[in-house]
Write an enzyme that holds these catalytic residues in place. Structure first.
Site, PDB file in Angstrom:
ATOM      1  N   HIS A  70       0.835  -1.207   0.000  1.00 56.89           N
ATOM      2  CA  HIS A  70       0.000   0.000   0.000  1.00 56.89           C
ATOM      3  C   HIS A  70       0.866   1.251   0.000  1.00 56.89           C
ATOM      4  O   HIS A  70       1.910   1.303   0.669  1.00 56.89           O
ATOM      5  CB  HIS A  70      -0.930  -0.004   1.211  1.00 56.89           C
ATOM      6  CG  HIS A  70      -2.049  -0.998   1.089  1.00 56.89           C
ATOM      7  ND1 HIS A  70      -2.519  -1.731   2.146  1.00 56.89           N
ATOM      8  CD2 HIS A  70      -2.792  -1.372   0.010  1.00 56.89           C
ATOM      9  CE1 HIS A  70      -3.505  -2.521   1.743  1.00 56.89           C
ATOM     10  NE2 HIS A  70      -3.684  -2.309   0.445  1.00 56.89           N
ATOM     11  N   GLU A 120       2.140   2.929   3.195  1.00 62.85           N
ATOM     12  CA  GLU A 120       2.734   2.013   4.166  1.00 62.85           C
ATOM     13  C   GLU A 120       4.212   1.778   3.852  1.00 62.85           C
ATOM     14  O   GLU A 120       4.718   0.663   3.904  1.00 62.85           O
ATOM     15  CB  GLU A 120       1.947   0.701   4.179  1.00 62.85           C
ATOM     16  CG  GLU A 120       0.490   0.892   4.608  1.00 62.85           C
ATOM     17  CD  GLU A 120      -0.323  -0.397   4.612  1.00 62.85           C
ATOM     18  OE1 GLU A 120       0.257  -1.477   4.359  1.00 62.85           O
ATOM     19  OE2 GLU A 120      -1.540  -0.322   4.865  1.00 62.85           O
ATOM     20  N   HIS A 158       2.210  -5.132   6.382  1.00 62.45           N
ATOM     21  CA  HIS A 158       1.358  -3.958   6.189  1.00 62.45           C
ATOM     22  C   HIS A 158       1.449  -3.103   7.438  1.00 62.45           C
ATOM     23  O   HIS A 158       2.092  -3.463   8.424  1.00 62.45           O
ATOM     24  CB  HIS A 158      -0.093  -4.377   5.945  1.00 62.45           C
ATOM     25  CG  HIS A 158      -0.333  -5.026   4.615  1.00 62.45           C
ATOM     26  ND1 HIS A 158      -0.803  -4.336   3.521  1.00 62.45           N
ATOM     27  CD2 HIS A 158      -0.179  -6.309   4.206  1.00 62.45           C
ATOM     28  CE1 HIS A 158      -0.923  -5.166   2.498  1.00 62.45           C
ATOM     29  NE2 HIS A 158      -0.543  -6.367   2.881  1.00 62.45           N
ATOM     30  N   GLU A 184       0.644  -6.628  10.564  1.00 60.47           N
ATOM     31  CA  GLU A 184       0.317  -5.199  10.611  1.00 60.47           C
ATOM     32  C   GLU A 184       1.248  -4.523  11.613  1.00 60.47           C
ATOM     33  O   GLU A 184       1.072  -4.631  12.821  1.00 60.47           O
ATOM     34  CB  GLU A 184      -1.144  -4.996  11.016  1.00 60.47           C
ATOM     35  CG  GLU A 184      -2.150  -5.612  10.054  1.00 60.47           C
ATOM     36  CD  GLU A 184      -2.401  -4.751   8.818  1.00 60.47           C
ATOM     37  OE1 GLU A 184      -1.799  -3.659   8.712  1.00 60.47           O
ATOM     38  OE2 GLU A 184      -3.209  -5.170   7.967  1.00 60.47           O
TER      39      GLU A 184
END
Length: 352
Positions: A118, A121, A263, A322
Site C-alpha cells: 500500500h 505504508e 502492512h 500489521e
C-alpha cells in the site's frame, strides 16, 4: 545561502538530514514549503543555509527520521550488491519502475517476505530493505543476530524478499504529482482534485494491490469502490495490475513454504483464511506473537488479499503482519518501534 535542486524521491526530511541541517532550517528559508511533510517536487530549487553540506548517505540516527521510497531502495540495492547479494527484477510497475526481489540462503525450505503493498505504508519497505541489508552484513562476517546464527539459518532456508510491491504509489504519497508527471491528470481526477495523498493506498491507477487476488474477489468487489479510487478498488478483474502479476508469477516460481505480507498498522498478525491454512499455522503465529508482542487474529473480515490467495491455493501458512500503530502514513519516528518488534519476528520466521 545555497540552492539545492530536488530530485526524485526527495522529501524535506531527506534533504535536511543529508545536508546535516534541520528540517526547520528548510522551512525558514523556503516560505513556499509550508510544513515538514509538504511535497518537494523534482527540479524544484530548495534554499539551504551556507553551512549545509552534502553527505553521501544518511547515518543510522538520521535515517530514523526519514521517509523511504524508490530512490532509497535503489541506494540499498547498491549496498546489497557490494555485499554480493544481487537483485532480480521480477516485473515492472505501471510507470515502468522495477520490482526487485532478493534471495539469500541455500536451504531446502523457503519463505517469502513482502512489503510496500500500500502506498502509504512505506515503513514496511524500509523495514524489509534494512532487515535484508543488516542480515547480509552479519552473514558476510559470520556474526550472530539476537542469538541466531545466520549461517545456520540460511543453510536451512531460502529467504526471498520483495520490499516494495507498489513503487509508484509510494512515490506518490511521498512526493505528490507535478507538471510532467505522466499520471498527473488521472490521479487528480481519482483524488477529486485534492493534491495531498497521505490517504492513498492504491497503485498509480487507483487499484488496491491487496484486493487483486483470486480468493473471494467477486465477493470483496461487491462491497468496494466500483471505479479507480485511492483505496480498496480491486480492479476490473483479479490480477489486472502488473505489480500483482509480478508477485503472482514470482511466488509460483519460488514455491515458498510460507509467506509474510507486511502492512501497517495495528500490531496484529492475521494468520488464517476460511479454515484452509495448514495445521501448523496456529503454532507458528503463536511463536511470532511471543517474540514481537503482536496479537494473533485468525482472520480479517475481507477477501481477495495476497495472503488469502496463497492459503487458498497452497493450503500452506500465510501471515499478514500489521506493523506499528496510529494512522497511515505513520510518522517516520514510528520506525524505531517497528524495527524493535519486527526484527525478532522476521528472524523467528527463518526457523519456523
Amino acid at each position: 545561502m545555497k540552492t539545492y535542486t530536488a530530485t526524485k524521491g526527495d522529501t524535506v526530511s531527506i534533504i535536511a538530514y543529508k545536508h546535516r541541517i534541520r528540517p526547520l532550517d528548510i522551512l525558514l528559508l523556503n516560505p513556499s514549503i509550508r510544513f515538514e511533510q509538504d511535497y518537494v517536487y523534482p527540479g524544484e530549487g530548495v534554499k539551504l543555509p551556507d553551512h549545509a553540506f552534502i553527505q553521501s548517505s544518511l547515518n543510522i540516527e538520521d535515517d530514523l527520521f526519514c521517509e523511504f521510497g524508490m530512490a532509497q531502495l535503489e541506494e540499498n540495492r547498491v549496498e546489497l550488491e557490494a555485499l554480493g547479494v544481487k537483485a532480480s527484477i521480477i516485473g515492472y510497475s505501471v510507470m515502468g519502475q522495477p520490482i526487485y526481489a532478493w534471495s539469500i540462503g541455500t536451504g531446502s525450505r523457503s519463505c517469502f517476505y513482502s512489503g510496500g503493498w500500500h502506498a502509504n505504508e512505506w515503513h514496511t519497505s524500509k523495514f524489509l530493505s534494512r532487515f535484508l541489508l543488516e542480515a547480509a552484513k552479519k552473514l558476510k562476517h559470520n556474526q550472530n543476530w539476537l542469538g541466531y546464527s545466520l549461517t545456520d539459518l540460511f543453510e536451512n532456508i531460502q529467504l526471498h524478499v520483495v520490499p516494495m510491491v507498489n513503487p509508484d504509489g509510494i512515490d506518490l504519497v511521498l512526493q505528490g504529482v507535478y507538471d510532467g508527471h505522466p499520471y498527473q491528470s488521472s490521479v487528480l481526477e481519482i483524488n477529486q482534485g485534492m493534491t495531498r495523498f497521505n490517504h492513498w493506498s492504491a497503485n498509480i491507477r487507483g487499484v488496491d494491490l491487496n484486493h487483486q487476488w483470486p480468493a473471494g474477489w467477486d465477493k470483496e468487489a461487491k462491497g468496494s469502490p466500483q471505479k479507480p479510487w485511492p483505496r480498496h478498488y480491486g480492479g476490473t478483474h483479479p490480477l489486472s495490475e502488473p505489480e500483482a502479476v509480478a508477485i503472482y508469477k514470482y511466488v509460483q516460481q519460488i514455491n515458498p513454504d510460507f509467506v509474510f505480507a507486511f502492512h501497517s498498522q495495528g500490531q496484529v498478525i492475521y494468520w488464517g483464511y476460511r479454515q484452509l491454512e495448514s495445521e501448523q499455522s496456529k503454532e507458528m503465529v503463536d511463536k511470532l506473537c511471543q517474540v514481537s508482542s503482536y496479537t494473533a487474529v485468525h482472520t480479517a473480515d475481507s477477501d481477495a488479499g495476497f495472503k488469502d490467495w496463497f492459503i487458498k491455493e497452497t493450503k500452506r501458512s500465510g501471515f499478514t503482519i500489521e506493523v506499528g500503530t496510529g494512522t497511515n502514513p505513520l510518522p517516520p519516528q514510528s520506525f524505531s518501534e517497528i524495527w524493535t518488534n519486527n526484527v525478532p519476528l522476521a528472524l523467528k520466521g527463518l526457523e519456523l
